[in-house]
Scaffold this active site. Sequence first.
Site, mmCIF file in Angstrom:
data_model
loop_
_atom_site.group_PDB
_atom_site.id
_atom_site.type_symbol
_atom_site.label_atom_id
_atom_site.label_comp_id
_atom_site.label_asym_id
_atom_site.label_seq_id
_atom_site.Cartn_x
_atom_site.Cartn_y
_atom_site.Cartn_z
ATOM 1 N NE ARG A 124 -2.327 -58.232 6.578
ATOM 2 C CZ ARG A 124 -3.598 -58.232 6.987
ATOM 3 N NH1 ARG A 124 -4.096 -59.304 7.567
ATOM 4 N NH2 ARG A 124 -4.356 -57.170 6.815
ATOM 5 C CB CYS A 162 -6.457 -57.080 13.425
ATOM 6 S SG CYS A 162 -8.239 -56.811 13.324
#
Length: 283
Positions: free
Chosen positions: A181, A240
């Site tokens: 990611r 995050c």
Amino acid sequence: MYSTLVQVDELNDLLAAGSVLIADCSYDLFDTAAGRKAWHEARIPGAVHVDLGKDLSSVSDGTNGRHPLPDRETLAARLRELGLDRDMQVVAYDRSGGFYAARLWWSLRWLGHEAVAVLDGGFQAWCEAGGAVESGDAAARPAGDFTASASLEPEPIGADEILSGLAEGAHRILDARDAARFRGEPAPLDTVSGHIPGAVCRCYRDNLGPDGRLVSVEQLRAAFDPLIAGVERGAVVSQCGSGVTACHNLLAMRHAGLGGARLYPGSWSEWTADPSRPIATGD
């Protein structure tokens, strides 16, 4: 008092002493009802369920991230309702490596409550040790007297402050998402792929050993020290996807004696809501 981690035998001692609030923080990002269902089917005796979406977040308006922080007083009132007293030890656990439990850990410190820790190894460790389990509807608990006080954590950081400091490298941003990611490979939870320019990848899963428990303090320091070397602790930012797994890195750092980093609650889901904010890809 426990302020980072609790082991199963230590939780047994706390239960015997009788002054502990156990919080089952089980949750599933793709099935938001699954956590409470799991709690209802099997939990540590006396555990209350604390829900990421309903209790530990406010409403997302599409610009503030998937799990924006709740109002402090609203969260304090909810915790009172669940039976929390000012002087009570809280032990949080989940079934996912501790990262939902870590969000409650950070949130309680944000409300000024120091006696909060995460059960090392979570519900799995409890069951493996032969701990008792209950199911079904929970007995009502009397309301507690908990109130919010001065935060024990640095002030959370927002997108504007991060953006204004990018050119000068004012912050060391640790991204708790996985490497794929971070690099920019497509992921179901991300509407846009990549990372905040200048960020470094520190996946929260790397805080855990094969047994699902936090690795040693020495291993944590060896991992985090090079990432934050030469940076003032208040300039370190944990981020995050939506401010959840970032709390796991903050827990690991504080357990290793490296506390003081700031949480970016909106994280990647907030950052990418504004197409004018810069995005980087690659390692």
